[in-house]
Design a protein around this motif. Structure first.
Motif, PDB file in Angstrom:
ATOM      1  N   UNK A 120       0.855  -1.176   0.000  1.00 27.90           N
ATOM      2  CA  UNK A 120       0.000   0.000   0.000  1.00 27.90           C
ATOM      3  C   UNK A 120       0.897   1.234   0.000  1.00 27.90           C
ATOM      4  N   UNK A 121       0.475   2.263  -0.759  1.00 27.99           N
ATOM      5  CA  UNK A 121       1.294   3.461  -0.862  1.00 27.99           C
ATOM      6  C   UNK A 121       0.556   4.622  -0.228  1.00 27.99           C
ATOM      7  N   UNK A 122       1.333   5.466   0.394  1.00 29.84           N
ATOM      8  CA  UNK A 122       0.749   6.618   1.055  1.00 29.84           C
ATOM      9  C   UNK A 122       1.127   7.878   0.282  1.00 29.84           C
ATOM     10  N   UNK A 123       0.110   8.624  -0.107  1.00 29.58           N
ATOM     11  CA  UNK A 123       0.384   9.856  -0.845  1.00 29.58           C
ATOM     12  C   UNK A 123       0.121  11.040   0.086  1.00 29.58           C
ATOM     13  N   UNK A 124       1.131  11.830   0.377  1.00 29.19           N
ATOM     14  CA  UNK A 124       0.948  12.964   1.306  1.00 29.19           C
ATOM     15  C   UNK A 124      -0.138  13.902   0.788  1.00 29.19           C
ATOM     16  N   UNK A 247      -1.854   1.046 -14.293  1.00 27.92           N
ATOM     17  CA  UNK A 247      -1.013   2.233 -14.434  1.00 27.92           C
ATOM     18  C   UNK A 247      -0.140   2.427 -13.204  1.00 27.92           C
ATOM     19  N   UNK A 248       0.862   3.274 -13.364  1.00 27.07           N
ATOM     20  CA  UNK A 248       1.820   3.488 -12.298  1.00 27.07           C
ATOM     21  C   UNK A 248       2.290   4.937 -12.411  1.00 27.07           C
ATOM     22  N   UNK A 253       9.034  10.374  -5.498  1.00 28.88           N
ATOM     23  CA  UNK A 253      10.193   9.475  -5.516  1.00 28.88           C
ATOM     24  C   UNK A 253       9.881   7.996  -5.645  1.00 28.88           C
ATOM     25  N   UNK A 254       8.604   7.615  -5.665  1.00 31.24           N
ATOM     26  CA  UNK A 254       8.279   6.192  -5.857  1.00 31.24           C
ATOM     27  C   UNK A 254       7.206   6.039  -6.930  1.00 31.24           C
ATOM     28  N   UNK A 255       7.201   4.844  -7.527  1.00 32.78           N
ATOM     29  CA  UNK A 255       6.153   4.539  -8.504  1.00 32.78           C
ATOM     30  C   UNK A 255       4.983   3.923  -7.751  1.00 32.78           C
ATOM     31  N   UNK A 256       3.814   4.563  -7.915  1.00 29.77           N
ATOM     32  CA  UNK A 256       2.635   4.134  -7.170  1.00 29.77           C
ATOM     33  C   UNK A 256       1.628   3.535  -8.155  1.00 29.77           C
ATOM     34  N   UNK A 257       1.172   2.308  -7.875  1.00 26.81           N
ATOM     35  CA  UNK A 257       0.268   1.629  -8.819  1.00 26.81           C
ATOM     36  C   UNK A 257      -1.201   2.054  -8.672  1.00 26.81           C
ATOM     37  N   UNK A 258      -1.882   2.105  -9.805  1.00 24.74           N
ATOM     38  CA  UNK A 258      -3.319   2.400  -9.813  1.00 24.74           C
ATOM     39  C   UNK A 258      -3.996   1.462 -10.791  1.00 24.74           C
ATOM     40  N   UNK A 259      -4.967   0.715 -10.307  1.00 23.14           N
ATOM     41  CA  UNK A 259      -5.699  -0.165 -11.215  1.00 23.14           C
ATOM     42  C   UNK A 259      -7.163   0.216 -11.157  1.00 23.14           C
ATOM     43  N   UNK A 260      -7.617   0.947 -12.169  1.00 23.67           N
ATOM     44  CA  UNK A 260      -9.011   1.402 -12.181  1.00 23.67           C
ATOM     45  C   UNK A 260      -9.973   0.244 -12.404  1.00 23.67           C
ATOM     46  N   UNK A 266      -3.553   3.293  -5.373  1.00 24.13           N
ATOM     47  CA  UNK A 266      -2.271   3.335  -4.657  1.00 24.13           C
ATOM     48  C   UNK A 266      -2.060   2.046  -3.862  1.00 24.13           C
ATOM     49  N   UNK A 267      -2.419   0.952  -4.507  1.00 22.65           N
ATOM     50  CA  UNK A 267      -2.330  -0.322  -3.815  1.00 22.65           C
ATOM     51  C   UNK A 267      -2.118  -1.432  -4.846  1.00 22.65           C
ATOM     52  N   UNK A 268      -1.236  -2.369  -4.510  1.00 22.01           N
ATOM     53  CA  UNK A 268      -1.074  -3.523  -5.398  1.00 22.01           C
ATOM     54  C   UNK A 268      -1.309  -4.776  -4.569  1.00 22.01           C
ATOM     55  N   UNK A 269      -2.257  -5.616  -4.973  1.00 23.88           N
ATOM     56  CA  UNK A 269      -2.597  -6.795  -4.161  1.00 23.88           C
ATOM     57  C   UNK A 269      -1.567  -7.919  -4.331  1.00 23.88           C
ATOM     58  N   UNK A 270      -1.677  -8.947  -3.491  1.00 28.51           N
ATOM     59  CA  UNK A 270      -0.657  -9.999  -3.491  1.00 28.51           C
ATOM     60  C   UNK A 270      -0.885 -11.073  -4.542  1.00 28.51           C
ATOM     61  N   UNK A 271      -1.786 -10.810  -5.474  1.00 28.78           N
ATOM     62  CA  UNK A 271      -1.888 -11.777  -6.569  1.00 28.78           C
ATOM     63  C   UNK A 271      -1.588 -11.107  -7.913  1.00 28.78           C
TER      64      UNK A 271
END
Lengths: 522, 321
Positions: A120-124, A247-248, A253-260, A266-271
């Motif tokens: 999970x990514x945190x966007x300020x 998309x990413x 400073x980091x690549x954050x994933x987005x899957x519409x 801002x989250x990538x699941x474990x599968x």
């Protein structure tokens, strides 16, 4: 005597078991095995059919990242040259299979195990978009800011839409949320053949994952955020040929994933397995008339063992020859079995193994045909040389030369008639074949044609048996993962070495004793 | 086919058991060269005054092939490789007409042919494992008149198998047209079991088939009384004192002038002797092993007595049930 042999065999087996368990417990380079682990085994199968010309297949291979650990990788090269290179901009890991001449169907296999974790990514909240993105972001991120053929971020319609969605907002988080929600809310999902580009998606408002991701990226780039496509695979136990893209975006400073499509912000699941970056295709090829691919995904059962002292650390092009070497003891086991249990006579002990390995390279039918033709002509030549009274060593050398000349002729003739796979006949064990010709003719002169034919038939049947055993794919995988299994092979050979029972063919040899037995009873 | 159980009940010895339980433990590796190299065998036999065909001369190297000219004074001789495997590379010359020699089969050979054969021997074409070899020329044995009706060309020989110094089974090997005058069973010669007590032949075996008549001459094989049989058995028992191999075979021939001669020894004697004798080897081997250790050290006379005892016993047990 027997007890000592059994003890030694038992000791070897126990040693193999101990070494394997240590290896399993110690685990692989990055993953260690616990049954609860979420581990997957992916087998990518590419069936390629050539068109009699130079062929090239390119596939992006999964990369190791902190959330995605790749281990126990296996490559089957299908007699094509195989190499791996890393791309500069995208950092994609590309596997190339090349063949100078491909006129038949080959099955390229690539398999690996993977451990995936969700992230999970945190966007300020207070992060703002830069006013001049081109100046703000470093040079290597520029490609992800510019419009491309399918991601038309400079298109007036896209820009107009962006303005409409985000208004005057400059906060990164809010902008992303609004773009994401727009696509989630307005673009309907529909699976289709061939994805739409960003503009078309916007026009139709119906798209699959590709169209949705492209629109997301186009809007992000238009808003001044580096954004790119990620291609990957969704893990579930299945056989499929459908990949997924999302998309990413480069944020803070980091690549954050987005899957519409599947609603991951801002989250990538474990599968989710990441395969490539950028708007590219998973597989590209040249010079093929047909290519089919599929992924077979299942839960991994083999523990990770790619530690620094395993065969996995060897460079890919060495791995192929190591796999070949590992099969030699298996071939020897087959030969020993046939000689001590069945009682088949062969020319030499190792000729059948080498022949089986040559057959694996060509094909069984072609190999047998070539072998028959080479031996037949060699034998005729040997007869002629016999009449000329040539000394043994020069005579053998002449036969080797002739065998090679003959193989060259076969190559050229076969090439002109469009049989390219015969070219692999160069891998034939020439010296062994030459000795076989020599022994064959001695046996034929001394013991008669029948005896020569019998020994020849024995050699061929044992080679064919070895050919089939050496072709078992599980054997390749497990021997490579656990070369300690060779100790078990040794234990089996020890037991064979103390087998004092009858050979099966002796039952046939002594069959006439039946008559005597009957006489005794009467 | 014949079942596993039947084979075991008959007491037949298989190749694996022969190798693992008799050859490997009983035959010392370092003694093999004495048997595998016919020249060494001959040398040892001479020094112990045991009868063997006379050695004419030896050809060690290719440049010595020119000494073969000497044979132009010879009418009958045999050329052999010192380490020939399975009777390969043996050339029997039985006569000379003009500049050509005649093989047993009647085929004519020139000097060139003979030299070529010798160079093949020297290069190791016929030897065990294909290492370079030595050729030698020796006295050509003419068979005893008794065998004239059953022998087709060539010279029949008698193989006696000894286990721990005790002669325990024997057979007469008769050349056929198929075997080209050679007495090797796998080359198509006929084997006929010999009753070791009386020296009279039993029925025969040809290519794993039981036969009663010689395939070429159609003469009955059984009932031939081998001349000098007791002398042969005595010599066999004495040979053990020289060679000390636990399990081996001795090939005898009977020359019409010189009587029994030892042709060669064999440290890996074949198993078809069982078919020739219609009897398995195992009962006899077990009888000998039942005598416990020290059998080897007995004097040869005592060991022959054991032969008489165990052959009767093992045979009785086989037919007794």
């Amino acid at each position: 005597m027997n007890r000592r042999v059994y003890l030694l065999a038992f000791f070897l087996t126990a040693l193999a078991a101990a070494l394997i368990s240590i290896k399993v417990i110690h685990g692989g380079q990055a993953v260690s095995y616990t049954p609860a682990n979420h581990l997957w085994r992916v087998n990518m199968i590419l069936n390629v059919t050539g068109q009699g010309a130079r062929a090239k297949v390119r596939m992006t291979l999964p990369k190791k990242t902190p959330r995605q650990i790749i281990y126990n990788e296996h490559f089957e090269d299908a007699q094509m040259s195989f190499s791996i290179t890393d791309r500069a901009v995208t950092g994609n890991r590309m596997g190339y299979w090349r063949s100078e001449l491909l006129d038949d169907t080959r099955s390229i296999q690539y398999s690996f195990s993977t451990q995936l974790t969700s992230e999970e990514f945190f966007i300020p909240e207070d992060l703002e978009l830069p006013k001049d993105p081109v100046a703000f972001y470093p040079q290597d991120l520029q490609p992800w800011l510019n419009a491309s053929e399918l991601i038309q971020s400079t298109d007036p319609k896209v820009k107009k839409l962006l303005k409409k969605i985000i208004g005057k907002d400059k906060k990164t988080y809010l902008v992303l949320r609004r773009i994401f929600n727009f696509i989630r809310g307005e673009v309907k999902y529909q699976s289709e053949i061939g994805s739409k580009d960003a503009k078309e998606t916007l026009d139709k408002l119906v798209a699959d994952c590709g169209g949705q991701a492209r629109l997301f990226i186009a809007l992000s780039r238009a808003a001044g955020m580096p954004s790119r496509m990620v291609g990957g695979l969704i893990m579930n136990e299945s056989v499929k040929n459908i990949t997924h893209v999302w998309a990413e975006n480069y944020i803070d400073g980091v690549w954050v994933p987005f899957d519409t499509t599947n609603n991951y912000f801002a989250y990538i699941p474990n599968h989710y397995l990441e395969l490539y970056r950028g708007d590219t295709a998973l597989i590209r090829y040249l010079g093929l008339s047909k290519l089919e691919y599929l992924f077979s995904i299942r839960k991994e059962k083999m523990p990770p063992v790619d530690n620094p002292w395993s065969l996995y650390v060897l460079p890919v092009h060495f791995q192929a020859s190591v796999k070949f070497l590992l099969l030699i003891p298996i071939g020897a086991l087959v030969v020993s079995f046939f000689r001590t249990i069945v009682g088949v006579a062969t020319f030499g002990t190792f000729a059948p193994i080498l022949l089986a390995m040559a057959f694996r390279e060509i094909s069984l039918g072609m190999g047998l045909l070539c072998l028959g033709v080479v031996i037949f002509f060699g034998w005729i030549l040997r007869k002629i040389l016999d009449a000329l009274k040539i000394l043994v060593i020069p005579r053998l050398s002449i036969i080797v030369t002739m065998v090679i000349m003959f193989i060259m002729v076969m190559n050229v003739v076969a090439f002109n008639f469009g049989h390219q796979n015969i070219l692999y006949i160069t891998l034939f064990p020439m010296i062994i074949i030459t000795w076989t010709i020599e022994r064959l003719s001695v046996i034929q002169i001394e013991d008669g044609t029948k005896a020569a034919f019998k020994a020849g038939l024995g050699t061929i049947s044992v080679s064919v048996a070895a050919y089939y055993v050496m072709g078992i794919r599980e054997l390749h995988t497990y021997l490579f993962a656990f070369p300690e299994l060779l100790l078990v092979v040794m234990a089996l050979l020890l037991l064979l070495g103390r087998y004092t029972g009858f050979r099966l063919l002796e039952l046939w040899r002594f069959r006439e004793f039946k008559k005597i037995q009957r006489r005794d009873i009467l | 086919m014949i079942g596993f159980k039947t084979v075991r009940e008959l007491g037949l010895l298989g190749m694996n058991r022969r190798n693992a339980e008799y050859l490997l433990p009983r035959n010392e590796r370092k003694l093999y060269p004495l048997v595998d190299d016919k020249l060494k065998t001959k040398d040892l036999l001479y020094t112990h005054q045991l009868p063997a065909p006379e050695l004419y001369f030896v050809i060690n190297h290719n440049f010595e092939v020119k000494y073969l000219r000497e044979i132009k004074f010879l009418k009958e001789f045999v050329i052999k490789p010192a380490r020939g495997a399975e009777g390969r590379g043996i050339l029997v010359i039985q006569g000379k007409t003009g500049n050509e020699w005649r093989k047993a089969s009647g085929a004519a050979l020139t000097m060139d042919d003979i030299e070529y054969h010798v160079t093949n021997i020297l290069a190791g074409l016929y030897s065990l494992g294909g290492t370079t070899d030595i050729a030698f020329i020796e006295y050509c044995v003419r068979s005893h008149i008794v065998f004239r009706p059953v022998a087709y060309q060539g010279v029949p020989d008698m193989r006696v198998i000894l286990y721990r110094g005790i002669p325990m089974m024997s057979m007469l090997r008769l050349p056929t047209r198929e075997s080209d005058g050679k007495a090797n069973l796998h080359q198509g010669a006929v084997g006929a079991g010999i009753d070791i007590l009386s020296g009279v032949t039993l029925g025969g075996v040809h290519h794993n088939y039981l036969i009663d008549r010689h395939p070429d001459t159609n003469v009955p094989i059984g009932g031939i009384r081998i001349p000098f049989w007791n002398e042969i058995l005595e010599t066999a028992a004495k040979v053990y004192d020289v060679f000390q191999l636990g399990y081996f075979g001795i090939d005898f021939v009977i020359d019409h002038l010189l009587g029994p001669l030892i042709l060669e020894l064999n440290a890996r004697p074949g198993l078809n002797i069982q078919l020739a004798n219609r009897e398995g080897l195992l009962p006899r081997l077990r009888e000998i092993d039942a005598l416990g250790p020290g059998v080897e050290e007995l004097k040869w006379e005592r060991r022959l007595e054991i032969t008489r005892k165990i052959v009767g016993k093992a045979g009785a047990r086989l037919t007794g049930n």
